[in-house]
Design a protein around this motif. Sequence first.
Motif, short mmCIF file in Angstrom:
data_model
loop_
_atom_site.label_atom_id
_atom_site.label_comp_id
_atom_site.label_asym_id
_atom_site.label_seq_id
_atom_site.Cartn_x
_atom_site.Cartn_y
_atom_site.Cartn_z
N ARG A 145 41.02 31.87 39.64
CA ARG A 145 39.75 32.32 40.20
C ARG A 145 38.96 31.22 40.90
O ARG A 145 37.86 31.47 41.38
CB ARG A 145 38.90 33.00 39.13
CG ARG A 145 39.57 34.24 38.61
CD ARG A 145 38.62 35.16 37.89
NE ARG A 145 37.89 36.00 38.82
CZ ARG A 145 37.14 37.04 38.45
NH1 ARG A 145 37.02 37.33 37.16
NH2 ARG A 145 36.51 37.77 39.32
N HIS A 188 29.83 34.33 36.88
CA HIS A 188 29.90 35.01 35.60
C HIS A 188 29.18 34.08 34.64
O HIS A 188 29.61 32.92 34.50
CB HIS A 188 31.34 35.19 35.13
CG HIS A 188 32.23 35.87 36.17
ND1 HIS A 188 32.87 35.21 37.18
CD2 HIS A 188 32.58 37.19 36.33
CE1 HIS A 188 33.59 36.06 37.93
NE2 HIS A 188 33.43 37.25 37.45
N PHE A 234 33.42 36.72 30.57
CA PHE A 234 34.32 37.20 29.52
C PHE A 234 34.44 36.23 28.35
O PHE A 234 34.79 36.60 27.25
CB PHE A 234 35.74 37.37 30.08
CG PHE A 234 35.93 38.56 30.99
CD1 PHE A 234 35.67 39.85 30.53
CD2 PHE A 234 36.43 38.41 32.27
CE1 PHE A 234 35.89 40.97 31.35
CE2 PHE A 234 36.66 39.51 33.09
CZ PHE A 234 36.38 40.79 32.64
C1 NOJ Z 1 36.24 41.82 36.54
C2 NOJ Z 1 35.86 40.54 37.20
O1 NOJ Z 1 35.84 39.48 36.29
C3 NOJ Z 1 34.52 40.60 37.91
O2 NOJ Z 1 34.35 39.43 38.65
C4 NOJ Z 1 34.42 41.82 38.77
O3 NOJ Z 1 33.20 41.81 39.46
C5 NOJ Z 1 34.57 43.02 37.88
N1 NOJ Z 1 35.90 43.00 37.28
C6 NOJ Z 1 34.35 44.34 38.63
O4 NOJ Z 1 35.43 44.62 39.41
#
Ligand code: NOJ
Length: 715
Positions: A145, A188, A234
């Motif tokens: 990522r 995030h 997460f």
């Molecule tokens: C998971 C990803 O970690 C996140 O960045 C994304 O915005 C969401 N899914 C929604 O698709």
Amino acid sequence: MKDKHLVELLKEMTLAEKVGQLVQLTPDFFAQGGEITGPMQQWQMSEAQSYQIGSVLGTHTAEQVYTIQKQYLEKSRLKIPLVFMADVIHGYETIFPIPLAMAASFDEHLIEKAAKLAAKEAAEAGIHVTFSPMADYVKDARWGRVLESNGEDPTLSSVLTAAYVRGYQGATNNLNKDKKRIAACVKHFVGYGAAEGGRDYNTVDLSDLEIYQNYLPAFKAAIDAGAALVMTSFNTVRGIPATANQPLIQDVLRKKLGFEGLVISDWAAVAELIAHRVAADGEEAAKKAFHAGIEMDMMSDCYMNSLAQIITAAPELQQQLDQAVYHVLKLKDRLGLFDDPYRGLNEADLSVHLDTDTRLSTREAAEKTAVLLKNEDILPLSKNQKIALIGPKADSKDIFGAWSWIGKQEDAVSLKEGLSEKHLDLSVLSYAEEEVLSDHYIEEACKLAEQSDVVLLAVGESSEESGEAASLTKLTLSRRQDVLVQEIAKHNPNVVLILFNGRPLVLSDIEESCKAILIGWFPGSEGGHALANLLTGTVEPQGRLPMSFPRSVGQLPLTYGQLSTGRPKTPDNQDQKYISRYMDEENDALYPFGFGLGYGSCEIEQTTITHISEEEGLYEVNARLINHTEKAHRTLLQLYSQDLVTEVARPIRELKQWRKVLVPAKSSIDITFNISETQFAYVHSDLLLKNDPGKIALYIGFDSKQADKIGEIAI
Ligand code: NOJ
């Protein structure tokens, strides 16, 4: 101050309706016009519940949005419009280079413009909120990522993150009037980029100092720019998943960063508290996430099925519930949805209007973001050469990257297509993507190479190989593409490597086989045209690395901004054992942060530092750039600092400012950086950002490694 009409609306809502507003689901929950479909059955959802939810994510067309909204408004009691969200990461249908590439431009204006154009297309498709920008600090290329990040420098990332927010939302944040803009959800929060071993979703364990110094600044910049939402990450932070981390959300995000908008979980992250084993079941997961401050539950059934009973059992949570629902209503109000639930969509024309300007902007972006890492007098190409274009990326349309779910690959311009417009003597030998290169292909490629003057080798990653859930332990070219490079070089030394990649790769074993290396990243819709312009010299490469390219995976995580150690490696102690070094590899990057070449050159002469205001702590740093050649040259001048003695260990070098400069042929240009003492503030052990008196060394140069010391200031 809360808006009265929203408070009134809140008073009318039942507990179930309030909880519903905090739930976000995908469009398939609405696929059958409200009938109980597969996903609803699985979650034991009633039809009534589906007409209470607050938000939908991931629609594909304006028609879909229109239909869902219409049906919802007809059937729901309070007729609170749904808010539609999606991942619009680097363009919607017309695709810009990936964010890591965009960061290589070091150009906040370019990014603001790209985000504005992406917002327009997304808004026409009925999207109200994008899950972008990604503000994660990164220094580990194993983590796929990094593709979505602004790279390894917290200052650069802060500037660029804020530019995304301004681009999406508009500088005036007038989202209810300007229906071609969308709200930004910065993500995030926080620490996601520090996943151990570079393995996505893995544990994160960071010191508070590190979080405050490197991980928070880009979030702060986004919040200060007005980002409407924050998505939590997460990962764990201090042992507790961010989704259940009350101190993180309440103390850091709300109090310290002053965020007043909506906090949303990442996809299914509330339910995943069970897999983290910090919650026994969905009810406990909902309780923990809600307590922590997660307001909207993205794609899990925990809030929907448990929050009402949690609130009933603990009425003291009612106020917090109202606050969360208020944030959802406020977002909808801010977007103007109560006045126009379709936000400008017109039933008679539900298409996204693709315009040439947007497409040309993606080309401009791709031209400004490619990074030339090496060039031994081989580029730009000249017309009278016999050129071979070889490799799986030669005619590939897989040049968007992992996050372009609406862009149509057939609309992409491949490298071959771009080059074929340049009237070159070009022979092409392409290869199917994602397949391991066969001996036969390599043999044929070598034959063609032998008959050519120059070989353009187009290799790299497929869009599956970087992005979310694309962690790697090897960063060398996959699928025997490294073998191809080495074999070709045996038959023709004039190899130009053109790399399509979402992350820094390890090029140590192949760089010597190449006379030139051009990093094209995933360049987007106009990639082929942009690269053809760069290779033929119509445009000078001007991208600079936003992330170090390591010599070996074993060096990761790696950044130019490492802290000073007690046993630093210096030119005088290279062979000693008990210093901080690898026995089998250099410490530094193969290509460092900030590095990139153009087709011209210039030199830095006459640097001065002037203390222009003692009272305000202002300095002026001047440098003269001289171009002795016959060719104009565009470069990126970079100003770094090193605080000589500090309370906590500090990076050996920190980027402070940068400037793109066009130095005309045979002339010079004077550049001034205005710098204030406050830019040297750093996070102390008490987690406060402050200055302390002392000397600061300043460096100026064209990358993080080559910058030369120009003097010291005392603050
Ligand atoms: C998971 C990803 O970690 C996140 O960045 C994304 O915005 C969401 N899914 C929604 O698709």
